[in-house]
Motif scaffolding. Sequence first.
Motif, PDB file in Angstrom:
ATOM      1  N   ASP A 176     -13.885 -27.699 -21.877  1.00 59.75           N
ATOM      2  CA  ASP A 176     -14.032 -26.936 -20.641  1.00 59.75           C
ATOM      3  C   ASP A 176     -14.210 -27.917 -19.482  1.00 59.75           C
ATOM      4  O   ASP A 176     -15.155 -28.717 -19.474  1.00 59.75           O
ATOM      5  N   TYR A 203     -12.255 -22.876 -14.901  1.00 61.56           N
ATOM      6  CA  TYR A 203     -12.564 -21.855 -13.884  1.00 61.56           C
ATOM      7  C   TYR A 203     -12.866 -22.657 -12.636  1.00 61.56           C
ATOM      8  O   TYR A 203     -14.015 -23.009 -12.364  1.00 61.56           O
ATOM      9  N   GLY A 219     -20.337 -26.057 -16.323  1.00 63.22           N
ATOM     10  CA  GLY A 219     -21.475 -25.270 -15.891  1.00 63.22           C
ATOM     11  C   GLY A 219     -22.586 -25.241 -16.926  1.00 63.22           C
ATOM     12  O   GLY A 219     -23.022 -26.285 -17.419  1.00 63.22           O
ATOM     13  N   GLY A 249     -19.556 -35.994 -15.802  1.00 65.10           N
ATOM     14  CA  GLY A 249     -18.416 -36.763 -15.321  1.00 65.10           C
ATOM     15  C   GLY A 249     -17.583 -35.950 -14.363  1.00 65.10           C
ATOM     16  O   GLY A 249     -17.788 -34.743 -14.194  1.00 65.10           O
ATOM     17  N   ASP A 250     -16.660 -36.644 -13.728  1.00 68.27           N
ATOM     18  CA  ASP A 250     -15.716 -36.006 -12.820  1.00 68.27           C
ATOM     19  C   ASP A 250     -14.472 -35.653 -13.630  1.00 68.27           C
ATOM     20  O   ASP A 250     -13.886 -36.533 -14.279  1.00 68.27           O
ATOM     21  N   ILE A 251     -14.090 -34.397 -13.591  1.00 69.61           N
ATOM     22  CA  ILE A 251     -12.951 -33.971 -14.421  1.00 69.61           C
ATOM     23  C   ILE A 251     -11.671 -34.721 -14.036  1.00 69.61           C
ATOM     24  O   ILE A 251     -10.771 -34.854 -14.856  1.00 69.61           O
ATOM     25  N   GLY A 287     -15.387 -28.656 -16.029  1.00 68.81           N
ATOM     26  CA  GLY A 287     -16.344 -28.027 -15.113  1.00 68.81           C
ATOM     27  C   GLY A 287     -17.100 -26.985 -15.909  1.00 68.81           C
ATOM     28  O   GLY A 287     -16.909 -25.782 -15.743  1.00 68.81           O
ATOM     29  N   ASP A 327     -19.080 -31.762 -16.787  1.00 66.24           N
ATOM     30  CA  ASP A 327     -19.513 -31.244 -15.491  1.00 66.24           C
ATOM     31  C   ASP A 327     -20.088 -32.390 -14.679  1.00 66.24           C
ATOM     32  O   ASP A 327     -20.709 -33.314 -15.227  1.00 66.24           O
ATOM     33  N   TYR A 328     -19.903 -32.306 -13.366  1.00 62.89           N
ATOM     34  CA  TYR A 328     -20.367 -33.359 -12.464  1.00 62.89           C
ATOM     35  C   TYR A 328     -21.871 -33.287 -12.251  1.00 62.89           C
ATOM     36  O   TYR A 328     -22.508 -34.274 -11.918  1.00 62.89           O
ATOM     37  N   ASP A 368     -16.395 -30.242  -6.482  1.00 64.80           N
ATOM     38  CA  ASP A 368     -15.190 -29.692  -5.853  1.00 64.80           C
ATOM     39  C   ASP A 368     -15.184 -28.181  -5.806  1.00 64.80           C
ATOM     40  O   ASP A 368     -14.316 -27.588  -5.166  1.00 64.80           O
ATOM     41  N   ILE A 372     -18.020 -24.559  -6.386  1.00 62.82           N
ATOM     42  CA  ILE A 372     -19.363 -24.038  -6.675  1.00 62.82           C
ATOM     43  C   ILE A 372     -19.458 -23.571  -8.135  1.00 62.82           C
ATOM     44  O   ILE A 372     -18.448 -23.446  -8.819  1.00 62.82           O
ATOM     45  N   TRP A 373     -20.686 -23.322  -8.577  1.00 60.79           N
ATOM     46  CA  TRP A 373     -20.874 -22.770  -9.924  1.00 60.79           C
ATOM     47  C   TRP A 373     -20.913 -21.246  -9.873  1.00 60.79           C
ATOM     48  O   TRP A 373     -21.757 -20.652  -9.183  1.00 60.79           O
ATOM     49  N   VAL A 374     -19.986 -20.639 -10.558  1.00 60.70           N
ATOM     50  CA  VAL A 374     -19.991 -19.197 -10.831  1.00 60.70           C
ATOM     51  C   VAL A 374     -19.623 -19.079 -12.314  1.00 60.70           C
ATOM     52  O   VAL A 374     -18.595 -19.614 -12.722  1.00 60.70           O
ATOM     53  N   PRO A 375     -20.456 -18.461 -13.131  1.00 65.89           N
ATOM     54  CA  PRO A 375     -20.142 -18.433 -14.564  1.00 65.89           C
ATOM     55  C   PRO A 375     -19.057 -17.414 -14.910  1.00 65.89           C
ATOM     56  O   PRO A 375     -18.957 -16.362 -14.283  1.00 65.89           O
ATOM     57  N   THR A 376     -18.268 -17.739 -15.906  1.00 63.96           N
ATOM     58  CA  THR A 376     -17.272 -16.790 -16.416  1.00 63.96           C
ATOM     59  C   THR A 376     -17.981 -15.714 -17.239  1.00 63.96           C
ATOM     60  O   THR A 376     -18.801 -16.040 -18.103  1.00 63.96           O
TER      61      THR A 376
HETATM   62  C1  SAM Z   1     -16.827 -22.021 -11.258  1.00 63.90           C
HETATM   63  S1  SAM Z   1     -17.893 -23.039 -12.235  1.00 63.90           S
HETATM   64  C2  SAM Z   1     -17.288 -22.712 -13.875  1.00 63.90           C
HETATM   65  C3  SAM Z   1     -18.295 -22.980 -14.945  1.00 63.90           C
HETATM   66  C4  SAM Z   1     -17.801 -22.705 -16.384  1.00 63.90           C
HETATM   67  N1  SAM Z   1     -16.551 -23.366 -16.656  1.00 63.90           N
HETATM   68  C5  SAM Z   1     -17.623 -21.233 -16.606  1.00 63.90           C
HETATM   69  O1  SAM Z   1     -16.474 -20.785 -16.585  1.00 63.90           O
HETATM   70  O2  SAM Z   1     -18.635 -20.526 -16.781  1.00 63.90           O
HETATM   71  C6  SAM Z   1     -17.251 -24.666 -11.859  1.00 63.90           C
HETATM   72  C7  SAM Z   1     -18.072 -25.831 -12.385  1.00 63.90           C
HETATM   73  O3  SAM Z   1     -17.353 -27.029 -12.089  1.00 63.90           O
HETATM   74  C8  SAM Z   1     -18.266 -28.069 -11.759  1.00 63.90           C
HETATM   75  N2  SAM Z   1     -17.516 -29.063 -10.979  1.00 63.90           N
HETATM   76  C9  SAM Z   1     -17.064 -28.967  -9.717  1.00 63.90           C
HETATM   77  N3  SAM Z   1     -16.331 -30.046  -9.386  1.00 63.90           N
HETATM   78  C10 SAM Z   1     -16.325 -30.861 -10.477  1.00 63.90           C
HETATM   79  C11 SAM Z   1     -15.737 -32.126 -10.770  1.00 63.90           C
HETATM   80  N4  SAM Z   1     -14.965 -32.770  -9.901  1.00 63.90           N
HETATM   81  N5  SAM Z   1     -15.949 -32.653 -11.991  1.00 63.90           N
HETATM   82  C12 SAM Z   1     -16.717 -32.012 -12.918  1.00 63.90           C
HETATM   83  N6  SAM Z   1     -17.282 -30.803 -12.696  1.00 63.90           N
HETATM   84  C13 SAM Z   1     -17.085 -30.240 -11.492  1.00 63.90           C
HETATM   85  C14 SAM Z   1     -19.371 -27.359 -11.009  1.00 63.90           C
HETATM   86  O4  SAM Z   1     -20.587 -28.098 -11.088  1.00 63.90           O
HETATM   87  C15 SAM Z   1     -19.442 -26.012 -11.760  1.00 63.90           C
HETATM   88  O5  SAM Z   1     -20.421 -26.070 -12.787  1.00 63.90           O
END
Ligand code: SAM
Length: 301
Positions: A106, A173, A110, A157-159, A108, A130-131, A78, A80-84
């Motif tokens: 956490d 994030y 990453g 898994g799906d959050i 999602g 994380d998915y 849902d 993209i991956w951008v790290p905090t």
């Molecule tokens: C913006 S990144 C944040 C990563 C980490 N939380 C951080 O702050 O560094 C969002 C993450 O959410 C994951 N993601 C997106 N949709 C998801 C879903 N429905 N269920 C689980 N993870 C999901 C992506 O694969 C990505 O790694």
Amino acid sequence: MIRPWLLGLGLLAARAAAQVTPVPAPPSLPDPLAAPRPRLIDLPSDLSPRVVALGTDEAANRHGDDIYQPQVGQPGKDVIWVPTPEPLIRAMLAAARVTPDDFVVDLGSGDGRIPIIAAREFGARAHGIDYNGDMVALARRLADRQGLRGKVSFQRGDIFESDFSTASVVTLYLLPSLNLKLRPQLLALRPGTRVLSHAFDMGDWEPDQVIRTDVATGYLWFVPARVEGRWAFEVQGQRFAATLTQKFQNLSARGGPLTSGRLKGNDITLALANGRELKGRVLGDDRMVGPGWSASRIAPR
Ligand SMILES: C[S@@+](CC[C@H](N)C(=O)[O-])C[C@H]1O[C@@H](n2cnc3c(N)ncnc32)[C@H](O)[C@@H]1O
């Protein structure tokens, strides 16, 4: 000062607002690694010494390990991956006063940096969902290499289909729309649970604290106790009934001398018409107590 590379990541995250289904990255998606990069001297002071020691801009932007290197901006389900940035992670966990008694989840996760820092530096138990299975495997390896097995876990898994009800701290994030989608579940968590979000708010659930660092902004909420309804009060020997109406952490009151109120988890402050306040704690669903006063629930509103 807003650094150009951070702005690039911010724009990237904003662009992802349109991404709600698992779609590949559009060809026009900007490459954040091509954005102007800071010189090493501009890097946040607490970037890991290992990265700084490598001594090149490319090194500072490299992620992952010898097995898997995720790309900033790669598609997620849902979002993209951008790290905090690590300084914001530390500032957010410190603002939430995370301790070894906490269970940080956490959503999602990453590369696992938030659960890893929560466990390594704050002593908490931590979990990431994380998915993306490659990210989950990477996060597990990174945690294991730091000796955090048993303290940190990750699940693919799906959050939106995962149970995180045992968390005492939830971190996000994601995107504004995803925060709103999760909001009912977050508000149903145990009162006092802290919710931390990097960059994005929760609509009209106003944050209890804004956490600003020179790299990014985060928000902190305390899940408020649920006190809406009619209550029988006894305040310094005087009895009266009052109805509390609740909008997130804000209360309005009708009856007796009460006018309004505010919650921070189970901590409650009620304002009296004479300008004074009653401070106390909400105990379970049906009782509140404070110095010189108490209240019992008569009925839900
Ligand atoms: C913006 S990144 C944040 C990563 C980490 N939380 C951080 O702050 O560094 C969002 C993450 O959410 C994951 N993601 C997106 N949709 C998801 C879903 N429905 N269920 C689980 N993870 C999901 C992506 O694969 C990505 O790694």
